[in-house]
Design a protein around this motif. Structure first.
Motif, mmCIF file in Angstrom:
data_model
loop_
_atom_site.group_PDB
_atom_site.id
_atom_site.type_symbol
_atom_site.label_atom_id
_atom_site.label_comp_id
_atom_site.label_asym_id
_atom_site.label_seq_id
_atom_site.Cartn_x
_atom_site.Cartn_y
_atom_site.Cartn_z
ATOM 1 N N ALA A 287 45.957 56.359 28.401
ATOM 2 C CA ALA A 287 46.604 56.960 27.220
ATOM 3 C C ALA A 287 45.876 56.401 25.992
ATOM 4 O O ALA A 287 44.801 56.878 25.656
ATOM 5 N N HIS A 288 46.431 55.390 25.370
ATOM 6 C CA HIS A 288 45.731 54.791 24.225
ATOM 7 C C HIS A 288 44.980 53.518 24.605
ATOM 8 O O HIS A 288 44.037 53.123 23.938
ATOM 9 N N GLY A 289 45.425 52.865 25.673
ATOM 10 C CA GLY A 289 44.753 51.645 26.139
ATOM 11 C C GLY A 289 43.768 51.988 27.251
ATOM 12 O O GLY A 289 43.431 53.153 27.466
ATOM 13 N N PRO A 290 43.278 50.955 27.974
ATOM 14 C CA PRO A 290 42.300 51.186 29.045
ATOM 15 C C PRO A 290 42.838 52.111 30.137
ATOM 16 O O PRO A 290 44.036 52.125 30.417
ATOM 17 N N ARG A 291 41.909 52.874 30.751
ATOM 18 C CA ARG A 291 42.349 53.709 31.877
ATOM 19 C C ARG A 291 42.089 53.013 33.206
ATOM 20 O O ARG A 291 42.497 53.474 34.249
ATOM 21 N N GLU A 292 41.366 51.885 33.162
ATOM 22 C CA GLU A 292 41.236 51.103 34.399
ATOM 23 C C GLU A 292 41.305 49.613 34.088
ATOM 24 O O GLU A 292 40.830 49.165 33.049
ATOM 25 N N VAL A 293 41.943 48.909 35.013
ATOM 26 C CA VAL A 293 42.067 47.456 34.877
ATOM 27 C C VAL A 293 41.614 46.811 36.181
ATOM 28 O O VAL A 293 42.108 47.160 37.253
ATOM 29 N N HIS A 294 40.644 45.923 36.081
ATOM 30 C CA HIS A 294 40.159 45.179 37.250
ATOM 31 C C HIS A 294 40.632 43.735 37.122
ATOM 32 O O HIS A 294 40.574 43.167 36.031
ATOM 33 N N LEU A 295 41.063 43.178 38.224
ATOM 34 C CA LEU A 295 41.433 41.758 38.242
ATOM 35 C C LEU A 295 40.536 41.049 39.255
ATOM 36 O O LEU A 295 40.592 41.333 40.456
ATOM 37 N N VAL A 296 39.675 40.182 38.742
ATOM 38 C CA VAL A 296 38.732 39.458 39.606
ATOM 39 C C VAL A 296 39.225 38.025 39.749
ATOM 40 O O VAL A 296 39.249 37.263 38.769
ATOM 41 N N LEU A 297 39.653 37.678 40.949
ATOM 42 C CA LEU A 297 40.176 36.337 41.203
ATOM 43 C C LEU A 297 39.092 35.483 41.838
ATOM 44 O O LEU A 297 38.554 35.832 42.886
ATOM 45 N N VAL A 298 38.805 34.374 41.198
ATOM 46 C CA VAL A 298 37.667 33.550 41.628
ATOM 47 C C VAL A 298 38.161 32.319 42.400
ATOM 48 O O VAL A 298 39.043 31.596 41.932
ATOM 49 N N ASP A 299 37.567 32.111 43.573
ATOM 50 C CA ASP A 299 37.868 30.899 44.351
ATOM 51 C C ASP A 299 36.945 29.769 43.874
ATOM 52 O O ASP A 299 37.380 28.833 43.225
ATOM 53 N N ASN A 300 35.668 29.858 44.185
ATOM 54 C CA ASN A 300 34.667 28.882 43.709
ATOM 55 C C ASN A 300 35.120 27.433 43.889
ATOM 56 O O ASN A 300 35.065 26.633 42.948
ATOM 57 N N GLY A 301 35.590 27.105 45.080
ATOM 58 C CA GLY A 301 35.957 25.722 45.412
ATOM 59 C C GLY A 301 37.431 25.416 45.338
ATOM 60 O O GLY A 301 37.880 24.350 45.765
ATOM 61 N N ARG A 302 38.228 26.350 44.783
ATOM 62 C CA ARG A 302 39.639 26.062 44.565
ATOM 63 C C ARG A 302 40.417 25.928 45.880
ATOM 64 O O ARG A 302 41.229 25.004 46.032
ATOM 65 N N MET A 303 40.207 26.854 46.804
ATOM 66 C CA MET A 303 40.982 26.827 48.049
ATOM 67 C C MET A 303 40.656 25.559 48.853
ATOM 68 O O MET A 303 41.535 24.924 49.420
ATOM 69 N N LYS A 304 39.387 25.173 48.855
ATOM 70 C CA LYS A 304 38.966 23.976 49.587
ATOM 71 C C LYS A 304 39.543 22.713 48.926
ATOM 72 O O LYS A 304 39.903 21.750 49.599
ATOM 73 N N ALA A 305 39.646 22.749 47.619
ATOM 74 C CA ALA A 305 40.169 21.588 46.876
ATOM 75 C C ALA A 305 41.601 21.264 47.284
ATOM 76 O O ALA A 305 42.065 20.134 47.112
ATOM 77 N N ARG A 306 42.296 22.247 47.840
ATOM 78 C CA ARG A 306 43.686 21.996 48.242
ATOM 79 C C ARG A 306 43.782 20.961 49.357
ATOM 80 O O ARG A 306 44.838 20.408 49.613
ATOM 81 N N GLU A 307 42.659 20.718 50.035
ATOM 82 C CA GLU A 307 42.686 19.753 51.159
ATOM 83 C C GLU A 307 42.401 18.322 50.706
ATOM 84 O O GLU A 307 42.314 17.421 51.523
ATOM 85 N N THR A 308 42.222 18.102 49.432
ATOM 86 C CA THR A 308 41.872 16.768 48.911
ATOM 87 C C THR A 308 42.809 16.423 47.751
ATOM 88 O O THR A 308 43.603 17.271 47.322
#
Ligand code: SF4
Length: 400
Positions: A287-308
């Motif tokens: 409509a007046h705002g974006p017609r598409e929205v992308h959400l890029v979720l980055v791991d980059n070590g975060r999930m592994k960090a949960r073990e420490t």
């Protein structure tokens, strides 16, 4: 990877830079009282911080389930979700959407910094502009943010004026005032906002129940970045997910208060592309705002960090309170840090995203005074984690 000698050399250079030290000193004036004053005036913030702390602990425990829930919610709201294992995955995905020859406006995102997004898009032949004033100054200087919330905290008004004069050709008077720079940059960026093909933002919190993203700000640039271009791309760390939209808003309020900008001028909630069903009840996107929205979720070590022990750092809401409090950071800013993150929280985030080898030498400058632990709104034992990283690093050194 920077050696300890290299880190010390950089720190001494910053200590000898009189403009750098003057700007940091001015910015730090009153930092001890800013947040306590807010907590005194708005008594409910402490209670909210306790609630957010528990919610963050729970969401880190349930991260895998929450990601699944988020996938469902994203489908319902029309958000295109992409899970990126590495910084490279995230860059390539976003680069694939944007292509080349486009005009891109960015609002401040430490994760965009972490993955080197601006440089990557520029190399691909796009025109990319930071729109947060501090972050724009960092772009023009070719440096990195010196504080989580205040990226150009190390610049005097004279240094900022020189940059925008030399790099953008803006007309800033001699003896500049901050107002002169703000007015000229506003005029310069207006045209970029209105003509941009893509807007890229970060996220303060992401709600699994609705795929809504919450963004808090004062400048008003996030509203324009996320509202004017036809496409909006959100890039954020996976740890930003919380269970509900209610918690996401509360987290943004706590972040703003501990960043000493309370009440924040704007809290934005974005749950999918703009749309209308005003004609024959037919849903039309864009409509007046974006017609598409992308959400890029980055791991980059975060999930592994949960073990420490780094797991506790994942509940960080990036308010930057620990940096103001740290006696080392107050003289070095993020010069004492890795390629992206610096200061107390930044040493640990360097450990999460780049590993012990990169974070290890940085830990040696920590005094273990524990001031950062005391002020953290979500009770992260920051100095203990730094100590753990130091032990890991020293063990490896001794064994090698
Ligand atoms: S414990 Fe280390 S990181 Fe924390 S405030 Fe003290 S010197 Fe800074």
């Amino acid at each position: 990877m920077a050696s300890i000698e290299e880190i010390i050399r950089r720190v001494y250079k910053a200590l000898e830079d009189e403009e750098f030290q003057e700007a940091l000193w001015k910015a730090s004036l009153g930092s001890e009282v800013r947040v306590p004053r807010i907590l005194q005036n708005y008594e409910y913030i402490r209670e909210l911080a306790r609630e957010v702390t528990e919610a963050r602990k729970k969401s880190i425990d349930r991260l895998d389930e929450l990601i699944e829930e988020l996938k469902d919610s994203a489908r319902k709201t029309g958000v295109k979700l992409f899970l990126a294992d590495t910084a490279e995955d995230a860059r390539e995905y976003i680069g694939g959407i944007i292509g080349k020859g486009k005009l891109v406006v960015l609002s401040k995102s430490m994760v965009a910094e972490e993955i080197g997004l601006r440089e990557y898009l520029e190399e691909k032949g796009n025109e990319v502009w930071e729109t947060d004033l501090g972050q724009l100054l960092i772009q023009l200087e070719g440096s990195k943010p010196m504080h989580t919330i205040a990226p150009a905290v190390h610049m005097t008004v004279e240094r900022a004026a020189r940059l925008v004069r030399e790099k953008l050709g803006l007309e800033i008077p001699d003896n500049p005032r901050p107002e002169d720079i703000v007015a000229e940059v506003r005029r310069f960026l207006r045209e970029k906002f209105t003509n941009a093909d893509y807007g890229i933002s970060g996220a303060n919190a992401i709600a699994a129940d609705t795929a809504a993203v919450v963004l808090v700000e004062n400048e008003g640039n996030i509203r324009l970045v996320t509202g004017l271009p036809p496409s909006h791309i959100i890039v954020a760390g996976m740890e930003k997910i919380v269970e509900t939209l209610e918690l996401a808003v509360k987290q943004a309020m706590v972040q703003a208060a501990y960043a000493s900008i309370y009440p924040p001028t704007y809290i934005n909630i974005i749950a999918g592309p703009s749309s209308t069903a005003d004609i024959e009840h037919t849903r039309v996107y864009g409509a007046h705002g974006p017609r598409e929205v992308h959400l890029v979720l980055v791991d980059n070590g975060r999930m592994k960090a949960r073990e420490t022990p780094l797991r506790d750092q994942l509940r960080c809401i990036r308010c930057g309170r620990c940096q103001w409090e740290c006696p080392v950071w107050r003289h070095t800013a993020n010069i004492w840090g890795g390629p992206t993150y610096g200061g107390p929280m930044g040493i640990n985030w360097t450990g999460i995203t780049l590993g012990v080898e990169e974070a290890g030498p940085l830990t040696l400058l920590c005094l273990q005074c524990r001031r950062c632990d005391v002020v953290c709104p979500v009770e992260i034992p920051i100095s203990r984690i730094i100590h753990w990283l130091r032990r890991q690093y020293m063990d490896r050194l001794l064994l090698s």
